[in-house]
Design a protein around this motif. Structure first.
Motif, PDB file in Angstrom:
ATOM      1  N   LEU A  71       0.814  -1.213   0.000  1.00 11.04           N
ATOM      2  CA  LEU A  71       0.000   0.000   0.000  1.00 11.04           C
ATOM      3  C   LEU A  71       0.846   1.261   0.000  1.00 11.04           C
ATOM      4  O   LEU A  71       0.410   2.316  -0.470  1.00 11.04           O
ATOM      5  CB  LEU A  71      -0.931  -0.001   1.210  1.00 11.04           C
ATOM      6  CG  LEU A  71      -1.933  -1.161   1.271  1.00 11.04           C
ATOM      7  CD1 LEU A  71      -2.720  -1.113   2.574  1.00 11.04           C
ATOM      8  CD2 LEU A  71      -2.874  -1.114   0.075  1.00 11.04           C
ATOM      9  N   PHE A  72       2.059   1.168   0.536  1.00 12.25           N
ATOM     10  CA  PHE A  72       2.927   2.337   0.621  1.00 12.25           C
ATOM     11  C   PHE A  72       3.991   2.370  -0.470  1.00 12.25           C
ATOM     12  O   PHE A  72       4.755   3.331  -0.556  1.00 12.25           O
ATOM     13  CB  PHE A  72       3.612   2.382   1.988  1.00 12.25           C
ATOM     14  CG  PHE A  72       2.675   2.642   3.131  1.00 12.25           C
ATOM     15  CD1 PHE A  72       2.093   3.876   3.307  1.00 12.25           C
ATOM     16  CD2 PHE A  72       2.365   1.628   4.027  1.00 12.25           C
ATOM     17  CE1 PHE A  72       1.217   4.112   4.361  1.00 12.25           C
ATOM     18  CE2 PHE A  72       1.493   1.858   5.089  1.00 12.25           C
ATOM     19  CZ  PHE A  72       0.917   3.105   5.248  1.00 12.25           C
ATOM     20  N   THR A  74       5.258   2.849  -4.150  1.00  7.91           N
ATOM     21  CA  THR A  74       4.826   3.499  -5.385  1.00  7.91           C
ATOM     22  C   THR A  74       5.617   3.017  -6.591  1.00  7.91           C
ATOM     23  O   THR A  74       5.206   3.247  -7.729  1.00  7.91           O
ATOM     24  CB  THR A  74       4.980   5.025  -5.267  1.00  7.91           C
ATOM     25  OG1 THR A  74       6.357   5.347  -5.040  1.00  7.91           O
ATOM     26  CG2 THR A  74       4.134   5.561  -4.130  1.00  7.91           C
ATOM     27  N   THR A 120       8.014   4.864   5.209  1.00 10.43           N
ATOM     28  CA  THR A 120       6.854   4.048   4.851  1.00 10.43           C
ATOM     29  C   THR A 120       6.686   2.839   5.756  1.00 10.43           C
ATOM     30  O   THR A 120       5.929   1.917   5.438  1.00 10.43           O
ATOM     31  CB  THR A 120       6.984   3.562   3.395  1.00 10.43           C
ATOM     32  OG1 THR A 120       8.237   2.883   3.252  1.00 10.43           O
ATOM     33  CG2 THR A 120       6.911   4.719   2.420  1.00 10.43           C
ATOM     34  N   LYS A 150       2.792   9.516   2.955  1.00  9.55           N
ATOM     35  CA  LYS A 150       2.346   8.415   3.801  1.00  9.55           C
ATOM     36  C   LYS A 150       0.905   8.642   4.254  1.00  9.55           C
ATOM     37  O   LYS A 150       0.066   7.729   4.206  1.00  9.55           O
ATOM     38  CB  LYS A 150       3.258   8.255   5.012  1.00  9.55           C
ATOM     39  CG  LYS A 150       2.854   7.065   5.898  1.00  9.55           C
ATOM     40  CD  LYS A 150       3.917   6.714   6.908  1.00  9.55           C
ATOM     41  CE  LYS A 150       3.641   5.352   7.531  1.00  9.55           C
ATOM     42  NZ  LYS A 150       4.735   4.940   8.441  1.00  9.55           N
ATOM     43  N   CYS A 153      -1.436   7.980   1.472  1.00 12.14           N
ATOM     44  CA  CYS A 153      -1.664   6.540   1.291  1.00 12.14           C
ATOM     45  C   CYS A 153      -2.693   6.021   2.284  1.00 12.14           C
ATOM     46  O   CYS A 153      -3.569   5.215   1.931  1.00 12.14           O
ATOM     47  CB  CYS A 153      -0.354   5.774   1.455  1.00 12.14           C
ATOM     48  SG  CYS A 153       0.794   5.920   0.067  1.00 12.14           S
ATOM     49  N   ARG A 156      -6.218   6.887   1.304  1.00 12.11           N
ATOM     50  CA  ARG A 156      -6.750   6.148   0.157  1.00 12.11           C
ATOM     51  C   ARG A 156      -7.106   4.703   0.481  1.00 12.11           C
ATOM     52  O   ARG A 156      -7.787   4.051  -0.309  1.00 12.11           O
ATOM     53  CB  ARG A 156      -5.730   6.158  -0.996  1.00 12.11           C
ATOM     54  CG  ARG A 156      -5.508   7.513  -1.627  1.00 12.11           C
ATOM     55  CD  ARG A 156      -4.742   7.367  -2.935  1.00 12.11           C
ATOM     56  NE  ARG A 156      -3.435   6.743  -2.737  1.00 12.11           N
ATOM     57  CZ  ARG A 156      -2.308   7.421  -2.559  1.00 12.11           C
ATOM     58  NH1 ARG A 156      -2.333   8.754  -2.536  1.00 12.11           N
ATOM     59  NH2 ARG A 156      -1.163   6.789  -2.413  1.00 12.11           N
TER      60      ARG A 156
END
Length: 363
Positions: A71-72, A74, A120, A150, A153, A156
């Motif tokens: 999830l963190f 990119t 992260t 962070k 993220c 979201r």
């Protein structure tokens, strides 16, 4: 011992930031300075997403269980070398062991963790899953350029924000009774003045047992600055009688062929590690902790020792089955050049002496 011409290619191992698996996360030390300082700060900041990629590599291969790592991240998922996945596994497992022992000692009592340069890192969310009843206040400190994405993220991802007391707003900081993200330059904690007083750390409790975690963070700062930062925590943000501890993860042994190569390769990327040369061996790390005021315990072990003595035989067998690793000599060399140092003062409680009494250190 591997000869110098057999040292693994550190440009590959240390690659771009913590993509090599044993580097640091982007760390909270931004702020104004000369152009060379800014270049160095930016080099450190840039390691954070590489760190996330290393974590994802370990998770996808089964080394670690971390449902939040992706999830963190990119950057596209890239499989790391087996050598480096093993190193990342040992590093994460060692921290998990020490933190877990802390949380399970006097489990009904309130506790606090302060993670310096958290980037992260997903540890708060993993601890919340593992110990939902723990009375834990968790703090992270890092560059605003790392805390802002962070928090975005978290906003979201329902699986993340539903674990929090409230959904974060678009900001570089987040504060609650259980989880706090502080957008700060760590150096601002070192030299307070009338013009620049110490920043507030909302929800940091000065009275409950507190563990400070520095995973490849303080290594980027000058030793005197580090001393001042730790002193600020132990004497200003915490009361002098509050039980307090620190876990450091840093490289060691800068003077042999591997260490010299490591330093040279990092310098080509404008990354410098002042504490590496100031505390080159395990004994120096122990003396360092005592000098910070952690008088009731100051221990250290390299990650090769930790792999051999902290990880169970069944777990070693499981990890060994995940992927072929031929470079056993290189792995041992790599692991010997990183260490954990953990120290504490008991204050009004014996919580840390009790928690870590059975943790084996290296002679």
């Amino acid at each position: 011992m591997t000869s110098s011409n057999q040292i693994p290619d550190l440009r590959t191992l240390l690659g771009s930031g913590r993509g090599g698996g044993l580097r640091g996360r982007g760390r909270g030390r931004g702020g104004p300075g000369s152009s060379s300082d800014e270049v160095r700060d930016n080099a450190v900041k840039g390691t954070d997403q590489d760190a996330a990629g290393s974590r994802v590599s370990c998770v996808e291969l089964g080394y670690l269980h971390d449902p939040y790592a992706k999830l963190f991240a990119t950057q596209p998922s890239t499989r790391r070398l087996p050598l480096l996945n093993r190193g990342s596994y040992v590093r994460t497992s060692a921290i998990d062991i020490l933190v877990t022992k802390f949380l399970l000692t006097y489990p009904s009592s309130a506790k606090q963790i302060v993670s310096l340069g958290a980037g992260t890192d997903t540890r708060f969310f993993r601890l919340l899953d593992a110990y939902p009843d723990a009375r834990l206040i968790y703090h992270e400190i890092d560059f605003p350029t790392n805390t802002l994405p962070k928090i975005a993220c978290i906003q979201r991802a329902p699986v993340l924000y539903r674990k929090l007391l409230q959904i974060p707003r678009t900001s570089s900081s987040y504060h609650s009774a259980t989880y706090n993200i502080h957008a700060l330059d760590l150096r601002s904690l070192a030299t307070p003045s009338d013009d620049a007083p110490l920043p507030e750390l909302p929800n940091l409790d000065p009275t409950i047992p507190t563990l400070i975690l520095s995973e490849m963070c303080l290594v980027y700062l000058q030793p005197q600055t580090v001393q001042s930062i730790i002193s600020t925590f132990t004497t200003h943000y915490l009361e002098p009688t509050t039980p307090a501890s620190i876990i450091l993860y840093e490289p060691i042994l800068p003077r042999d062929a591997f260490g010299r190569t490591m330093i040279s390769n990092l310098q080509t990327r404008n990354i410098h590690l002042p504490t590496l040369t100031s505390y080159p061996e395990l004994g120096d790390q122990r003396a360092r902790l005592s000098g910070y005021g952690f008088k009731d315990g100051a221990k250290a072990a390299d990650t090769n020792f930790i792999w051999k003595h902290w990880i169970s035989e069944d777990e070693k067998e499981r990890v060994g089955s995940l992927e072929m690793l031929d470079e056993l000599e290189e792995l041992e060399l790599l692991l010997k050049h990183y260490c954990f140092a953990w120290g504490w003062r008991d204050g009004e409680s014996d919580i840390f002496s009790k928690a870590w009494a059975a943790v084996q250190e290296q002679a």
